[in-house]
Motif scaffolding. Structure first.
Motif, PDB file in Angstrom:
ATOM      1  N   LYS A  47      29.338  46.854 -31.676  1.00 36.88           N
ATOM      2  CA  LYS A  47      28.012  46.596 -31.116  1.00 36.88           C
ATOM      3  C   LYS A  47      28.086  45.645 -29.921  1.00 36.88           C
ATOM      4  O   LYS A  47      27.397  45.832 -28.925  1.00 36.88           O
ATOM      5  CB  LYS A  47      27.097  46.024 -32.191  1.00 36.88           C
ATOM      6  N   ARG A  48      28.922  44.626 -30.030  1.00 36.14           N
ATOM      7  CA  ARG A  48      29.020  43.653 -28.936  1.00 36.14           C
ATOM      8  C   ARG A  48      29.617  44.279 -27.689  1.00 36.14           C
ATOM      9  O   ARG A  48      29.127  44.051 -26.568  1.00 36.14           O
ATOM     10  CB  ARG A  48      29.859  42.456 -29.385  1.00 36.14           C
ATOM     11  N   VAL A  49      30.664  45.079 -27.874  1.00 34.19           N
ATOM     12  CA  VAL A  49      31.279  45.730 -26.716  1.00 34.19           C
ATOM     13  C   VAL A  49      30.323  46.737 -26.098  1.00 34.19           C
ATOM     14  O   VAL A  49      30.195  46.822 -24.865  1.00 34.19           O
ATOM     15  CB  VAL A  49      32.597  46.405 -27.128  1.00 34.19           C
ATOM     16  N   LEU A  50      29.619  47.504 -26.923  1.00 38.82           N
ATOM     17  CA  LEU A  50      28.679  48.494 -26.400  1.00 38.82           C
ATOM     18  C   LEU A  50      27.512  47.825 -25.689  1.00 38.82           C
ATOM     19  O   LEU A  50      27.029  48.315 -24.656  1.00 38.82           O
ATOM     20  CB  LEU A  50      28.172  49.374 -27.540  1.00 38.82           C
ATOM     21  N   THR A  51      27.055  46.689 -26.207  1.00 39.08           N
ATOM     22  CA  THR A  51      25.976  45.963 -25.543  1.00 39.08           C
ATOM     23  C   THR A  51      26.426  45.423 -24.193  1.00 39.08           C
ATOM     24  O   THR A  51      25.691  45.483 -23.206  1.00 39.08           O
ATOM     25  CB  THR A  51      25.495  44.807 -26.434  1.00 39.08           C
ATOM     26  N   SER A  52      27.645  44.898 -24.129  1.00 36.98           N
ATOM     27  CA  SER A  52      28.169  44.421 -22.848  1.00 36.98           C
ATOM     28  C   SER A  52      28.314  45.565 -21.858  1.00 36.98           C
ATOM     29  O   SER A  52      28.057  45.396 -20.662  1.00 36.98           O
ATOM     30  CB  SER A  52      29.525  43.741 -23.056  1.00 36.98           C
ATOM     31  N   LEU A  53      28.711  46.734 -22.332  1.00 36.71           N
ATOM     32  CA  LEU A  53      28.890  47.875 -21.444  1.00 36.71           C
ATOM     33  C   LEU A  53      27.571  48.338 -20.854  1.00 36.71           C
ATOM     34  O   LEU A  53      27.485  48.648 -19.660  1.00 36.71           O
ATOM     35  CB  LEU A  53      29.554  49.023 -22.211  1.00 36.71           C
ATOM     36  N   THR A  54      26.530  48.393 -21.643  1.00 36.26           N
ATOM     37  CA  THR A  54      25.253  48.951 -21.190  1.00 36.26           C
ATOM     38  C   THR A  54      24.286  47.923 -20.618  1.00 36.26           C
ATOM     39  O   THR A  54      23.255  48.310 -20.070  1.00 36.26           O
ATOM     40  CB  THR A  54      24.573  49.682 -22.358  1.00 36.26           C
ATOM     41  N   SER A  55      24.613  46.633 -20.742  1.00 32.41           N
ATOM     42  CA  SER A  55      23.638  45.618 -20.321  1.00 32.41           C
ATOM     43  C   SER A  55      24.176  44.610 -19.319  1.00 32.41           C
ATOM     44  O   SER A  55      23.414  44.113 -18.487  1.00 32.41           O
ATOM     45  CB  SER A  55      23.107  44.855 -21.553  1.00 32.41           C
ATOM     46  N   ASN A  56      25.450  44.257 -19.380  1.00 38.54           N
ATOM     47  CA  ASN A  56      25.962  43.143 -18.593  1.00 38.54           C
ATOM     48  C   ASN A  56      26.758  43.535 -17.366  1.00 38.54           C
ATOM     49  O   ASN A  56      27.146  42.660 -16.595  1.00 38.54           O
ATOM     50  CB  ASN A  56      26.838  42.247 -19.480  1.00 38.54           C
ATOM     51  N   VAL A  57      27.057  44.803 -17.192  1.00 46.09           N
ATOM     52  CA  VAL A  57      27.885  45.232 -16.059  1.00 46.09           C
ATOM     53  C   VAL A  57      27.259  46.472 -15.444  1.00 46.09           C
ATOM     54  O   VAL A  57      26.318  47.063 -15.989  1.00 46.09           O
ATOM     55  CB  VAL A  57      29.328  45.547 -16.517  1.00 46.09           C
ATOM     56  N   GLU A  58      27.812  46.884 -14.281  1.00 43.20           N
ATOM     57  CA  GLU A  58      27.349  48.104 -13.631  1.00 43.20           C
ATOM     58  C   GLU A  58      28.502  48.735 -12.857  1.00 43.20           C
ATOM     59  O   GLU A  58      29.532  48.095 -12.590  1.00 43.20           O
ATOM     60  CB  GLU A  58      26.163  47.824 -12.709  1.00 43.20           C
ATOM     61  N   PHE A  59      28.299  50.004 -12.481  1.00 39.23           N
ATOM     62  CA  PHE A  59      29.363  50.794 -11.888  1.00 39.23           C
ATOM     63  C   PHE A  59      28.857  51.558 -10.669  1.00 39.23           C
ATOM     64  O   PHE A  59      29.174  52.732 -10.488  1.00 39.23           O
ATOM     65  CB  PHE A  59      29.926  51.768 -12.926  1.00 39.23           C
ATOM     66  N   SER A  60      28.096  50.892  -9.820  1.00 38.29           N
ATOM     67  CA  SER A  60      27.529  51.575  -8.656  1.00 38.29           C
ATOM     68  C   SER A  60      28.529  51.741  -7.519  1.00 38.29           C
ATOM     69  O   SER A  60      28.374  52.632  -6.685  1.00 38.29           O
ATOM     70  CB  SER A  60      26.298  50.809  -8.147  1.00 38.29           C
ATOM     71  N   ASN A  61      29.558  50.890  -7.458  1.00 41.87           N
ATOM     72  CA  ASN A  61      30.598  51.029  -6.437  1.00 41.87           C
ATOM     73  C   ASN A  61      31.931  50.593  -7.023  1.00 41.87           C
ATOM     74  O   ASN A  61      32.020  50.162  -8.174  1.00 41.87           O
ATOM     75  CB  ASN A  61      30.255  50.229  -5.179  1.00 41.87           C
ATOM     76  N   VAL A  62      32.972  50.697  -6.210  1.00 42.11           N
ATOM     77  CA  VAL A  62      34.328  50.433  -6.708  1.00 42.11           C
ATOM     78  C   VAL A  62      34.503  48.963  -7.057  1.00 42.11           C
ATOM     79  O   VAL A  62      35.093  48.615  -8.093  1.00 42.11           O
ATOM     80  CB  VAL A  62      35.365  50.880  -5.658  1.00 42.11           C
ATOM     81  N   GLU A  63      34.009  48.052  -6.219  1.00 42.45           N
ATOM     82  CA  GLU A  63      34.200  46.623  -6.461  1.00 42.45           C
ATOM     83  C   GLU A  63      33.556  46.191  -7.779  1.00 42.45           C
ATOM     84  O   GLU A  63      34.167  45.480  -8.585  1.00 42.45           O
ATOM     85  CB  GLU A  63      33.629  45.806  -5.297  1.00 42.45           C
TER      86      GLU A  63
END
Length: 526
Positions: free
Chosen positions: A368-384
């Motif tokens: 749950k913690r890893v999935l929450t971090s994936l969907t809430s704390n980061v983004e993937f709009s560009n390479v950087e």
């Protein structure tokens, strides 16, 4: 020694063409009791639930940074009473930032084959059902990944064809490798489409070299070749709709089942109980209480609402009119059933409790913690930002396994779809909390329904086994793995992998309308 899911996925990735290095993280939670799979069945079967989260990153050269390219969220239900298991694939997503060919289909196919094959299935069950709901979206698990120009999300009909092709390959592989005593059945439904219309829509985009076993258009709840997960009633041996349709998170079937269960007629949902008037006499009040007690007894002893009157055929016919299925996009429900009547007495799971944690499994809170971090704390709009997100997630997984609480990272570029500007005015400083509270996932399902003030689903008894304790050895032996791939690339392989992107580009170009200007006729001069 049985092969693990991580090693099975790495073996499949090793056959991909090209030169690159893959890094995979496989999180499988320990079993826990679950009563929400068939919430309206009488009696409710006892099931054991496990969460699966797979994150795959790619590295073009040894000196280049890692970038997440594929993520899979799934879960496994084990119903020991019928020796059945259900593998539900919730979400599959890619960032579009990896090399060609994409490893997504390879990882998905390997995951399904790992559980479908009785020789590698880690669950003590003779029968397995694979369920999934195909609905095209720009992004599922990677926030803002749709903004990256390299990502080409499949359209609705192409997504249904993709899933059909993947399941066909898995079923064909089982049909040729596992013999004898194996039965494989494939079912699919495109709500709102007849069998002829569905076959015509998928015939040009679902070509596969494997033609057997064949697909059946419809649902598997009328067949008797493969046992269904939910057992019938003990007294009469009958089944109502609540015994057939499993309930999953974020699934339109579950929402529709909830409405059917609380509907008393064809015009609407059951109204709340009428309050007794203060001026009612003592005799009338006693009669009202007796009637309410009778209704409550009928609710406890019989199926709710229209569950006993709606058949499985009628359920799927009415699904065609649901909002999720008539919103203008084609959706699909796919089911793969595998029955293996083999001798499993030598299986290591035959003498072990289905609730006992196995080596390499983690606590459900880590998932749950890893999935929450994936969907809430980061983004993937560009390479950087994708590189930074990959570093955060991979270090968080390793830190959780080592018992080191990861420090929450403030994301300066949070996913815009998840940020409400009005919330900033109401925010106040909060006291310092532990990371376990910071990373806990919010509930995704509404609270349970109440019937006459009582819970429909009783509370689950505590698990007699403690949660597994992860360590760095568990991380290196079962969770994390890497493999360097250096295989020749053929022109046919590249062409087949680029076909999806070309098709999407063709759709975009076709939607552009060119307006031709009318040429004016020149006047003749004398």
């Amino acid at each position: 020694m049985a092969i693990s899911l991580r090693d099975n996925l790495l073996a499949a990735l090793s056959r991909l063409p090209g030169t690159r290095e893959f890094h995979i993280h496989v999180l499988v939670s320990s079993p826990r009791k679950n009563a929400t799979l068939f919430p309206f069945a009488i009696p409710r079967p006892r099931a054991y639930l496990q969460d699966i989260l797979i994150l795959l990153s790619e590295q073009a050269t040894p000196d280049s940074p890692r970038i997440l390219v594929t993520a899979i969220e799934a879960c496994v239900y084990n119903v020991a009473a019928t020796s059945c298991a259900i593998l539900y694939v919730s979400k599959v997503d890619s960032t579009g930032q990896g090399a060609v060919p994409s490893p997504t289909s390879t990882v998905v196919r390997s995951l399904l084959a790992f559980y479908a094959n009785p020789a590698t299935r880690p669950v003590a069950a003779d029968h397995l059902w694979i369920h999934l709901f195909a609905r095209a979206q720009a992004q599922y698990l990677f926030p803002n990944s749709s903004e990256h120009p390299g990502k080409h999300p499949l359209s609705d009909i192409k997504l249904c064809a993709w899933w059909r092709r993947v399941l066909t390959d898995v079923a064909g592989e089982l049909d040729t490798q596992v013999r004898p005593g194996l039965k494989v059945e494939l079912y699919y439904i495109l709500p709102g489409y007849s069998e002829f219309e569905a076959a015509y829509a998928l015939k040009n985009v679902s070509a596969s070299a494997i033609t057997t076993p064949s697909w059946r258009y419809g649902h598997p709840y009328s067949q008797t070749d493969i046992p269904l997960p939910c057992p019938p009633e003990h007294s009469s041996g009958l089944k109502n709709l609540g015994h057939f349709i499993p309930s999953f998170d974020d699934d339109p079937k579950s929402r529709f089942m909830d409405e059917i269960a609380y509907t008393t007629d064809g015009d609407g949902v059951k109204s709340p109980a009428r309050k007794r008037s203060r001026t009612m006499s003592h005799g009338e009040g006693s009669h009202s209480k007796d009637k309410e007690a009778v209704v409550e007894k009928e609710t406890q002893n019989g199926p709710l609402g229209e569950l006993a009157r709606v058949s499985a055929d009628e359920f799927w016919e009415r699904m065609s009119f649901r909002q999720e299925c008539v919103a203008g996009a084609v959706t699909g429900f796919f089911t793969l059933g595998i029955s293996s009547l083999l001798n499993n007495t030598d299986s290591p799971h035959s003498t072990v409790s289905p609730l006992a944690p196995q080596p390499g499994q983690v606590s459900s809170q880590i998932n749950k913690r890893v999935l929450t971090s994936l969907t809430s704390n980061v983004e993937f709009s560009n390479v950087e930002r994708s590189i930074r997100a990959t570093e955060i997630l991979e270090s968080a997984i390793k830190g959780l396994c080592e018992g080191i609480a990861p420090i929450p990272t403030l994301n300066t570029h949070a996913p815009r779809a998840l940020v409400n500007p009005r919330d900033f005015d109401r925010r106040t400083p909060e006291p310092e909390t532990s990371s376990s509270q910071t990373f806990l996932a919010p509930p995704r399902t509404p609270p349970p329904r109440l019937a006459h003030g009582k819970r429909i689903i009783p509370d689950i008894s505590p698990n007699p086994f403690p949660e597994p304790v992860t360590s760095l050895e568990t991380y290196n032996s079962h969770i994390y793995g890497s493999i360097c791939v250096s295989n020749p690339v053929t022109a046919a392989t590249v062409g087949s992998q680029n076909m999806v992107a070309k098709q999407e580009d063709t759709v975009t170009e076709a939607s552009h309308v060119t307006v031709l200007a009318v040429r004016k006729k020149k006047k003749r001069t004398e």
